[in-house]
Design a protein around this motif. Structure first.
Motif, PDB file in Angstrom:
ATOM      1  N   VAL A  18       0.861  -1.185   0.000  1.00 50.48           N
ATOM      2  CA  VAL A  18       0.000   0.000   0.000  1.00 50.48           C
ATOM      3  C   VAL A  18       0.896   1.233   0.000  1.00 50.48           C
ATOM      4  O   VAL A  18       1.841   1.332   0.783  1.00 50.48           O
ATOM      5  CB  VAL A  18      -0.971   0.018   1.197  1.00 50.48           C
ATOM      6  N   SER A  19       0.607   2.180  -0.888  1.00 49.63           N
ATOM      7  CA  SER A  19       1.507   3.319  -1.055  1.00 49.63           C
ATOM      8  C   SER A  19       0.762   4.534  -1.583  1.00 49.63           C
ATOM      9  O   SER A  19      -0.424   4.464  -1.911  1.00 49.63           O
ATOM     10  CB  SER A  19       2.652   2.952  -2.012  1.00 49.63           C
ATOM     11  N   ASP A  20       1.485   5.635  -1.672  1.00 52.08           N
ATOM     12  CA  ASP A  20       1.021   6.895  -2.263  1.00 52.08           C
ATOM     13  C   ASP A  20      -0.340   7.348  -1.734  1.00 52.08           C
ATOM     14  O   ASP A  20      -1.262   7.605  -2.502  1.00 52.08           O
ATOM     15  CB  ASP A  20       0.975   6.764  -3.786  1.00 52.08           C
ATOM     16  N   VAL A  33      -2.941   3.562  -3.226  1.00 50.81           N
ATOM     17  CA  VAL A  33      -2.690   2.547  -4.246  1.00 50.81           C
ATOM     18  C   VAL A  33      -2.327   1.226  -3.565  1.00 50.81           C
ATOM     19  O   VAL A  33      -1.482   1.195  -2.667  1.00 50.81           O
ATOM     20  CB  VAL A  33      -1.544   2.966  -5.186  1.00 50.81           C
ATOM     21  N   GLU A  34      -2.971   0.164  -3.998  1.00 49.56           N
ATOM     22  CA  GLU A  34      -2.622  -1.174  -3.519  1.00 49.56           C
ATOM     23  C   GLU A  34      -2.064  -1.970  -4.691  1.00 49.56           C
ATOM     24  O   GLU A  34      -2.706  -2.085  -5.734  1.00 49.56           O
ATOM     25  CB  GLU A  34      -3.850  -1.868  -2.948  1.00 49.56           C
ATOM     26  N   THR A  35      -0.860  -2.514  -4.525  1.00 48.38           N
ATOM     27  CA  THR A  35      -0.192  -3.260  -5.593  1.00 48.38           C
ATOM     28  C   THR A  35       0.074  -4.689  -5.147  1.00 48.38           C
ATOM     29  O   THR A  35       0.470  -4.929  -4.010  1.00 48.38           O
ATOM     30  CB  THR A  35       1.145  -2.589  -5.964  1.00 48.38           C
ATOM     31  N   LYS A  36      -0.152  -5.604  -6.049  1.00 42.12           N
ATOM     32  CA  LYS A  36       0.134  -7.014  -5.776  1.00 42.12           C
ATOM     33  C   LYS A  36       0.708  -7.665  -7.028  1.00 42.12           C
ATOM     34  O   LYS A  36       0.604  -7.127  -8.138  1.00 42.12           O
ATOM     35  CB  LYS A  36      -1.124  -7.752  -5.327  1.00 42.12           C
ATOM     36  N   MET A  37       1.328  -8.820  -6.840  1.00 43.43           N
ATOM     37  CA  MET A  37       1.856  -9.595  -7.954  1.00 43.43           C
ATOM     38  C   MET A  37       0.815 -10.623  -8.391  1.00 43.43           C
ATOM     39  O   MET A  37       0.136 -11.217  -7.556  1.00 43.43           O
ATOM     40  CB  MET A  37       3.133 -10.332  -7.542  1.00 43.43           C
ATOM     41  N   LEU A  38       0.718 -10.826  -9.694  1.00 45.44           N
ATOM     42  CA  LEU A  38      -0.139 -11.869 -10.248  1.00 45.44           C
ATOM     43  C   LEU A  38       0.767 -12.994 -10.736  1.00 45.44           C
ATOM     44  O   LEU A  38       1.525 -12.824 -11.701  1.00 45.44           O
ATOM     45  CB  LEU A  38      -0.984 -11.323 -11.390  1.00 45.44           C
ATOM     46  N   GLN A 306       6.117  -0.925  -3.612  1.00 45.12           N
ATOM     47  CA  GLN A 306       5.910  -0.558  -5.012  1.00 45.12           C
ATOM     48  C   GLN A 306       5.204   0.805  -5.066  1.00 45.12           C
ATOM     49  O   GLN A 306       4.219   1.028  -4.378  1.00 45.12           O
ATOM     50  CB  GLN A 306       5.047  -1.594  -5.724  1.00 45.12           C
ATOM     51  N   GLY A 307       5.726   1.720  -5.862  1.00 39.09           N
ATOM     52  CA  GLY A 307       5.061   2.997  -6.087  1.00 39.09           C
ATOM     53  C   GLY A 307       5.133   3.984  -4.944  1.00 39.09           C
ATOM     54  O   GLY A 307       4.273   4.866  -4.848  1.00 39.09           O
ATOM     55  N   ALA A 308       6.131   3.852  -4.075  1.00 36.84           N
ATOM     56  CA  ALA A 308       6.275   4.833  -2.998  1.00 36.84           C
ATOM     57  C   ALA A 308       6.644   6.194  -3.578  1.00 36.84           C
ATOM     58  O   ALA A 308       7.458   6.287  -4.499  1.00 36.84           O
ATOM     59  CB  ALA A 308       7.336   4.381  -2.001  1.00 36.84           C
ATOM     60  N   ARG A 640      13.949  -5.440  -6.750  1.00 37.23           N
ATOM     61  CA  ARG A 640      12.894  -4.590  -6.188  1.00 37.23           C
ATOM     62  C   ARG A 640      11.646  -4.543  -7.056  1.00 37.23           C
ATOM     63  O   ARG A 640      10.533  -4.504  -6.529  1.00 37.23           O
ATOM     64  CB  ARG A 640      13.441  -3.176  -5.985  1.00 37.23           C
ATOM     65  N   SER A 641      11.816  -4.534  -8.366  1.00 38.23           N
ATOM     66  CA  SER A 641      10.652  -4.368  -9.240  1.00 38.23           C
ATOM     67  C   SER A 641      10.737  -5.196 -10.511  1.00 38.23           C
ATOM     68  O   SER A 641      10.031  -4.923 -11.474  1.00 38.23           O
ATOM     69  CB  SER A 641      10.490  -2.885  -9.612  1.00 38.23           C
TER      70      SER A 641
END
Length: 663
Positions: A18-20, A33-38, A306-308, A640-641
């Motif tokens: 969770v970021s930004d 923003v919530e980011t996850k891996m698929l 992610q996306g900080a 990291r990404s």
């Protein structure tokens, strides 16, 4: 009660970032923003979530799908939300009404659009866009695809022709566009052979603050000036006049002052960023923290978020007070400041704050916080009391399943009496009286900082039965200007001694460490230091070097930063081959006896893969124990990404190498 398990590399697919966070001007509506891996699709997915911070209800998902939706920004009245989405291919600006309804695409730029910034009246949105000289903001997809896709040579005429983030330069310049929210009509605010970075819109709507380097020869220029552009005439006003590097520019609500981060490059890329204020009426630029050793901004490193986004200076409604993030002794901290020069921490704890939003309020903030045993959540901070109330709990399910290692802070003195700071993790399921192998982790940069934050790699190794040691040697951020500058010109000198002093301290103070089972790993500068260590001592029984430097002579010119980074950090160039070779780990390959795993990305333009190739061949030719893993299509940011499947493979390679040689 179900017994907890240890964490695995593949748990990254279950954890969410969770970021930004952005708090609206009403002080209650927050978007993040919530980011996850698929796993099956082998990609990242980001969506926007809303929460009312007063009611503290469950977050509500506002965007859906398996694409990336990010950079949410409230209009000033809170009735609309702009964001970037790649749902139609390239990222474009979308806008939605906050009372419901579908999002509407605003831009259709040929190469995408990013970084939306609302005008004060909510009628326009400024944004960044990359364009070639013959491209327009309204170019159609058919026009975009008209060129034959035959391979063509790359013509290179400047030194800054490649980037680890974006690859080879393709003739595009970063410009600023403006779109009318109702009609979708677009116009360019900037043009020419310069890159402009959008910052913020003045409260009266007449000016837009941007940063750019308008030097004629950008190959030898490293400045970033702040310009104020008139939205009607498009005239520029340079307010920093080439004295250094500036960014994160924000206006006070009354438009009388601009706050910014920046420095005058006194110590090149080792210079601490400071708070600067520009008085618009008297046209005066002053450094508010000139006498402080505080580093403004977030310089902590990890391998999860992610996306900080670092927010810069967040002004209060009184036009006098503001908040910002600062990096300090292994933590990132919310700081309070004022035009009178007041400066003190508003929230200080053992933590990594990687997101901050106030909505213009002075009494509350939404903060994104990570700790060593918590990947990150959002909290409501009461600035007056210092109390935190948790707003999200996205990783509760996973954290309830696993046992994580809690690091212990260590503080000691180096052999030459410098104060040093770091951490040691006991293995998960530690038992008194048993002996455990130790893995030394070394961060990159070198101007970065290990922090009280979640590190998935560390937790996975601790879960395998290793103790983990990590410190911030001289050269690290967070401990003052003299400390961060001390590594320049001394790579492999006192920085190496600091790290070995840490190993000696750990062995002397923690009797559960098996001194004959030591491992070492690190990436980038940490990879350089891993290579250096095994060329100068045989104390370690296994080593893993990642995205490393091995030869400063060949590094010169092949990296996207090589022709100036070497000058700044080693303080030498090709006129002094002797010095470059003296600081090169490859020069000591005959002394390397530690089994070495070499991990490197094929498209790493920061530390190009030839650095790994030389080291591997030199070791193999001498019959040393080594293995070379090349990650396809990945760059310097793999850990990291990078592609999710490659991130998993990387972690498992590290685990298996240490398992082979240390267990």
């Amino acid at each position: 009660m179900k017994e907890k398990r240890t964490i695995k590399p593949e748990d990254l697919f279950k954890l969410k970032s969770v970021s930004d966070p952005h708090l609206a001007a009403n002080g209650k509506d927050c978007i993040f923003v919530e980011t996850k891996m698929l796993e099956k699709e082998n990609k990242y997915c980001s969506n926007l979530f809303y929460i009312n911070v007063q009611e503290k209800n469950q977050p509500v998902q506002w965007t859906f799908g398996e694409n990336r939706n990010y950079s949410p920004r409230w209009s000033s009245d809170g009735t609309k939300l702009a964001f970037v989405s790649d749902r139609e291919g390239k990222g474009q600006i979308y806008v939605m009404d906050t009372n419901g309804g579908e999002a509407r695409q605003l831009t259709k730029c040929p190469n995408g659009a990013t970084n939306p910034v609302w005008s004060p009246d909510g009628r326009k949105i400024a944004f960044n866009v990359a364009l070639k000289h013959d491209e327009t903001l309204t170019q159609t997809e058919k026009q975009e695809k008209k060129e034959d896709k035959l391979l063509v040579p790359l013509e290179v005429e400047k030194m800054k022709y490649k980037s680890d983030a974006s690859g080879f330069w393709d003739g595009k310049y970063n410009q600023i566009g403006i779109v009318q929210v109702e009609s979708g009509e677009v116009e360019l605010l900037t043009s020419g052979k310069h890159d402009f970075q959008l910052q913020s819109w003045s409260p009266n709507g007449n000016k837009i603050a941007v940063t750019a380097d308008l030097s004629e020869d950008k190959d030898i220029s490293f400045i970033s000036d702040v310009f104020l552009i008139d939205t009607e005439t498009k005239d520029y006003e340079n307010i920093t006049n080439g004295i250094g590097s500036f960014g994160h520019v924000t206006w006070s609500p009354d438009g009388k002052n601009l706050g910014m981060f920046g420095h005058e490059q006194e110590f090149k890329n080792a210079t601490l960023s400071k708070i600067w204020l520009y008085n618009v009426e008297v046209k005066n630029l002053t450094c508010l923290t000139a006498d402080s050793d505080l580093l403004v901004g977030d310089y902590a490193i990890g391998d999860f978020q992610q996306g900080a986004v670092s927010p810069g200076i967040l002004w209060g409604e009184d036009n006098h007070r503001f908040y910002f993030l600062a990096t300090d002794h292994g933590n990132t901290v919310v700081y309070y400041g004022s035009l009178d020069g007041e400066l003190y921490p508003a929230h200080l704890d053992r933590q990594h704050i990687y997101g901050l939003s106030t909505g213009g309020k002075i009494d509350r903030a939404v903060v994104a916080i990570s700790k060593p045993t918590n990947p990150g959540e959002l909290y409501l901070l009461s600035v007056t009391t210092g109390e935190l109330e948790q707003l999200t709990n996205v990783n509760e399910e996973v954290l309830n399943e696993v046992t994580l290692a809690e690091p212990e802070t260590i503080q000691f003195q180096s052999s030459d009496d410098w104060d040093l700071h770091g951490w040691i993790m006991k293995p998960v399921n530690f038992k008194e009286g048993e002996k455990y192998p130790l893995i030394l982790e070394i961060h990159g940069g070198p101007h970065a900082m290990y922090a009280n934050t979640y590190f998935h790699e560390f937790q996975c190794l601790a879960a395998e039965g290793y103790a983990i040691l990590y410190i911030n040697p001289r050269g690290s951020h967070g401990y003052g200007q003299a400390f961060v500058d001390a590594v320049r010109g001394d790579y492999g000198g006192k920085d190496y001694e600091d790290i070995m002093d840490a190993v000696d301290y750990a062995l002397a103070n923690y009797d559960f460490i098996e001194k004959d089972r030591l491992g070492v790993t690190g990436g980038s500068y940490g990879g350089f230091m891993t290579n250096w260590i095994i060329g100068h001592t045989n104390r370690f029984k296994a080593a893993v070097t990642q995205r490393s430097i091995s030869n400063w002579i060949s590094f010169y010119g092949v990296s996207d930063i090589g022709y100036y980074f070497t000058d700044w950090q080693i303080q030498s160039d090709l006129n002094d081959i002797t010095t470059l070779w003296k600081h090169s780990p490859l020069a000591y390959v005959d002394q390397m006896e530690t089994p070495l795993l070499i991990l490197h990305s094929e498209k790493d333009y920061r530390c190009p893969i030839e650095q790994a190739e030389q080291l591997f061949i030199a070791l193999k030719h001498r019959g040393k124990a080594t293995k070379f893993i090349r990650f396809p299509e990945a760059n310097h940011e793999l850990s990291r990404s990078g592609k999710p499947n490659l991130r998993m493979k990387r972690l498992n390679y590290i685990i298996e190498w240490f398992k082979e040689y240390l267990i």
